[in-house]
Design a protein around this motif. Structure first.
Motif, PDB file in Angstrom:
ATOM      1  N   ARG A  43       0.855  -1.187   0.000  1.00  0.00           N
ATOM      2  CA  ARG A  43       0.000   0.000   0.000  1.00  0.00           C
ATOM      3  C   ARG A  43       0.887   1.232   0.000  1.00  0.00           C
ATOM      4  NH1 ARG A  43      -3.917  -1.929   4.902  1.00  0.00           N
ATOM      5  NH2 ARG A  43      -4.585  -3.846   3.894  1.00  0.00           N
ATOM      6  N   PRO A  44       0.351   2.357  -0.467  1.00  0.00           N
ATOM      7  CA  PRO A  44       1.141   3.587  -0.400  1.00  0.00           C
ATOM      8  C   PRO A  44       1.473   3.927   1.054  1.00  0.00           C
ATOM      9  CG  PRO A  44      -0.782   3.890  -1.802  1.00  0.00           C
ATOM     10  CD  PRO A  44      -0.942   2.563  -1.115  1.00  0.00           C
ATOM     11  N   VAL A  45       2.655   4.479   1.255  1.00  0.00           N
ATOM     12  CA  VAL A  45       3.063   4.877   2.602  1.00  0.00           C
ATOM     13  C   VAL A  45       2.291   6.126   2.998  1.00  0.00           C
ATOM     14  CG1 VAL A  45       4.986   5.688   4.007  1.00  0.00           C
ATOM     15  CG2 VAL A  45       5.339   3.882   2.318  1.00  0.00           C
ATOM     16  N   GLU A  46       1.786   6.143   4.219  1.00  0.00           N
ATOM     17  CA  GLU A  46       1.082   7.303   4.750  1.00  0.00           C
ATOM     18  C   GLU A  46       2.096   8.146   5.526  1.00  0.00           C
ATOM     19  OE1 GLU A  46      -2.566   6.176   6.848  1.00  0.00           O
ATOM     20  OE2 GLU A  46      -2.400   4.228   5.837  1.00  0.00           O
ATOM     21  N   PRO A  47       2.554   9.260   4.952  1.00  0.00           N
ATOM     22  CA  PRO A  47       3.621  10.042   5.579  1.00  0.00           C
ATOM     23  C   PRO A  47       3.313  10.496   7.002  1.00  0.00           C
ATOM     24  CG  PRO A  47       3.160  10.859   3.375  1.00  0.00           C
ATOM     25  CD  PRO A  47       2.108   9.836   3.693  1.00  0.00           C
ATOM     26  N   GLU A  48       2.050  10.798   7.288  1.00  0.00           N
ATOM     27  CA  GLU A  48       1.715  11.249   8.646  1.00  0.00           C
ATOM     28  C   GLU A  48       1.838  10.113   9.668  1.00  0.00           C
ATOM     29  OE1 GLU A  48      -1.670  10.035   6.248  1.00  0.00           O
ATOM     30  OE2 GLU A  48      -0.333  11.713   5.958  1.00  0.00           O
ATOM     31  N   ARG A  49       1.653   8.879   9.223  1.00  0.00           N
ATOM     32  CA  ARG A  49       1.809   7.729  10.131  1.00  0.00           C
ATOM     33  C   ARG A  49       3.251   7.248  10.212  1.00  0.00           C
ATOM     34  NH1 ARG A  49      -1.665   2.782   9.091  1.00  0.00           N
ATOM     35  NH2 ARG A  49      -0.764   2.225  11.094  1.00  0.00           N
ATOM     36  N   THR A  67       9.518   9.483   5.194  1.00  0.00           N
ATOM     37  CA  THR A  67       9.710  10.738   4.469  1.00  0.00           C
ATOM     38  C   THR A  67      11.105  11.298   4.734  1.00  0.00           C
ATOM     39  OG1 THR A  67       7.345  11.208   4.566  1.00  0.00           O
ATOM     40  CG2 THR A  67       8.798  13.083   4.139  1.00  0.00           C
ATOM     41  N   LEU A  68      11.574  11.209   5.967  1.00  0.00           N
ATOM     42  CA  LEU A  68      12.922  11.680   6.289  1.00  0.00           C
ATOM     43  C   LEU A  68      13.975  10.909   5.491  1.00  0.00           C
ATOM     44  CD1 LEU A  68      12.612  12.002  10.175  1.00  0.00           C
ATOM     45  CD2 LEU A  68      12.722  13.875   8.505  1.00  0.00           C
ATOM     46  N   ALA A  69      13.796   9.596   5.394  1.00  0.00           N
ATOM     47  CA  ALA A  69      14.749   8.770   4.642  1.00  0.00           C
ATOM     48  C   ALA A  69      14.719   9.119   3.160  1.00  0.00           C
ATOM     49  CB  ALA A  69      14.438   7.291   4.850  1.00  0.00           C
ATOM     50  N   ILE A  85      13.584   8.014  25.747  1.00  0.00           N
ATOM     51  CA  ILE A  85      12.660   8.809  24.925  1.00  0.00           C
ATOM     52  C   ILE A  85      11.479   7.925  24.536  1.00  0.00           C
ATOM     53  CG2 ILE A  85      14.471  10.337  24.023  1.00  0.00           C
ATOM     54  CD1 ILE A  85      14.261   8.779  21.342  1.00  0.00           C
ATOM     55  N   HIS A  86      10.416   8.553  24.081  1.00  0.00           N
ATOM     56  CA  HIS A  86       9.238   7.826  23.602  1.00  0.00           C
ATOM     57  C   HIS A  86       9.438   7.431  22.143  1.00  0.00           C
ATOM     58  CE1 HIS A  86       7.021   8.745  27.221  1.00  0.00           C
ATOM     59  NE2 HIS A  86       7.399  10.005  27.098  1.00  0.00           N
ATOM     60  N   PHE A  87       8.668   6.461  21.687  1.00  0.00           N
ATOM     61  CA  PHE A  87       8.784   5.969  20.318  1.00  0.00           C
ATOM     62  C   PHE A  87       8.643   7.091  19.300  1.00  0.00           C
ATOM     63  CE2 PHE A  87       6.905   4.259  16.418  1.00  0.00           C
ATOM     64  CZ  PHE A  87       7.907   3.379  16.044  1.00  0.00           C
ATOM     65  N   LEU A  88       7.648   7.956  19.480  1.00  0.00           N
ATOM     66  CA  LEU A  88       7.415   9.028  18.513  1.00  0.00           C
ATOM     67  C   LEU A  88       8.534  10.067  18.508  1.00  0.00           C
ATOM     68  CD1 LEU A  88       3.560   9.514  18.917  1.00  0.00           C
ATOM     69  CD2 LEU A  88       4.796   8.232  17.146  1.00  0.00           C
ATOM     70  N   ASP A  89       9.368  10.060  19.544  1.00  0.00           N
ATOM     71  CA  ASP A  89      10.499  10.984  19.587  1.00  0.00           C
ATOM     72  C   ASP A  89      11.637  10.562  18.653  1.00  0.00           C
ATOM     73  OD1 ASP A  89       9.270  12.633  21.460  1.00  0.00           O
ATOM     74  OD2 ASP A  89      10.079  11.483  23.153  1.00  0.00           O
ATOM     75  N   ILE A  90      11.612   9.327  18.174  1.00  0.00           N
ATOM     76  CA  ILE A  90      12.673   8.871  17.274  1.00  0.00           C
ATOM     77  C   ILE A  90      12.692   9.716  16.011  1.00  0.00           C
ATOM     78  CG2 ILE A  90      13.535   6.967  15.852  1.00  0.00           C
ATOM     79  CD1 ILE A  90      12.366   5.030  17.990  1.00  0.00           C
ATOM     80  N   ALA A  91      11.564   9.803  15.320  1.00  0.00           N
ATOM     81  CA  ALA A  91      11.509  10.585  14.073  1.00  0.00           C
ATOM     82  C   ALA A  91      11.752  12.067  14.342  1.00  0.00           C
ATOM     83  CB  ALA A  91      10.171  10.378  13.367  1.00  0.00           C
ATOM     84  N   LYS A  92      11.249  12.581  15.463  1.00  0.00           N
ATOM     85  CA  LYS A  92      11.482  13.987  15.800  1.00  0.00           C
ATOM     86  C   LYS A  92      12.969  14.250  15.998  1.00  0.00           C
ATOM     87  CE  LYS A  92       7.021  14.488  18.065  1.00  0.00           C
ATOM     88  NZ  LYS A  92       6.324  14.564  19.354  1.00  0.00           N
ATOM     89  N   THR A  93      13.650  13.328  16.653  1.00  0.00           N
ATOM     90  CA  THR A  93      15.089  13.466  16.885  1.00  0.00           C
ATOM     91  C   THR A  93      15.850  13.432  15.568  1.00  0.00           C
ATOM     92  OG1 THR A  93      14.938  12.474  19.079  1.00  0.00           O
ATOM     93  CG2 THR A  93      17.099  12.392  17.996  1.00  0.00           C
ATOM     94  N   VAL A  94      15.490  12.503  14.707  1.00  0.00           N
ATOM     95  CA  VAL A  94      16.167  12.393  13.411  1.00  0.00           C
ATOM     96  C   VAL A  94      15.946  13.667  12.596  1.00  0.00           C
ATOM     97  CG1 VAL A  94      16.256  11.123  11.229  1.00  0.00           C
ATOM     98  CG2 VAL A  94      16.104   9.876  13.397  1.00  0.00           C
TER      99      VAL A  94
END
Length: 149
Positions: free
Chosen positions: A57-63, A68-70, A100-109
């Motif tokens: 399926r298409p990737v959902e960028p918000e999820r 998107t960063l990669a 850190i929390h899981f959602l902080d991974i992408a924020k950190t990157v």
């Protein structure tokens, strides 16, 4: 079953090569370590009948903001992918350690990529040495970013 797909590579002629394996990173890691050869690793044989269960399926960028960063790092080129990798490794380590929390991974990157670009770390000259240095620098930048989370 979606974790059976470890990578897809699209070539400039439009052809696609896929690597399917059990959801165990030992085989892909061994492949990268022993390239261009192969090494026997303990594993169950792949059940090709499971391929019928795969649903792309298409990737959902918000999820999946890390996707998107990669993609952006690959488009940017130079040392951006090495920075992304270092930042991701540092953030995942912090997550696994409970810092850190899981959602902080992408924020950190994302924050690390921004700082690295601002600091001029995205050189276009890529050698093994510059890639390793960018990875190390990104890990340090990511740790600094996470200290403020």
């Amino acid at each position: 079953t979606q974790s059976l797909v470890h990578c897809l590579v699209e070539f400039c002629d439009g052809s696609l090569v896929a690597q399917f394996a059990r959801p165990d990173m030992r085989v892909p890691i061994a492949q990268s370590l022993y390239w261009p050869g192969r090494r026997d690793t303990p594993r169950e044989r792949f059940d090709y009948a499971r391929l019928a269960e795969i649903d792309f399926r298409p990737v959902e960028p918000e999820r999946f903001p890390a996707f998107t960063l990669a993609r952006d790092a690959l488009r940017r080129g130079g040392l951006a992918p090495a920075v992304l990798n270092g930042a991701n490794e540092a953030a995942v380590d912090a997550f696994l350690a409970g810092r850190i929390h899981f959602l902080d991974i992408a924020k950190t990157v994302a924050a690390t990529l921004q700082r690295a670009e601002r600091d001029g770390i995205f050189a276009d000259s890529i050698t093994l040495e510059t890639a390793l240095a960018a990875d190390r620098t990104a890990r340090d930048l990511a740790r600094d970013v996470m200290s403020n989370i």
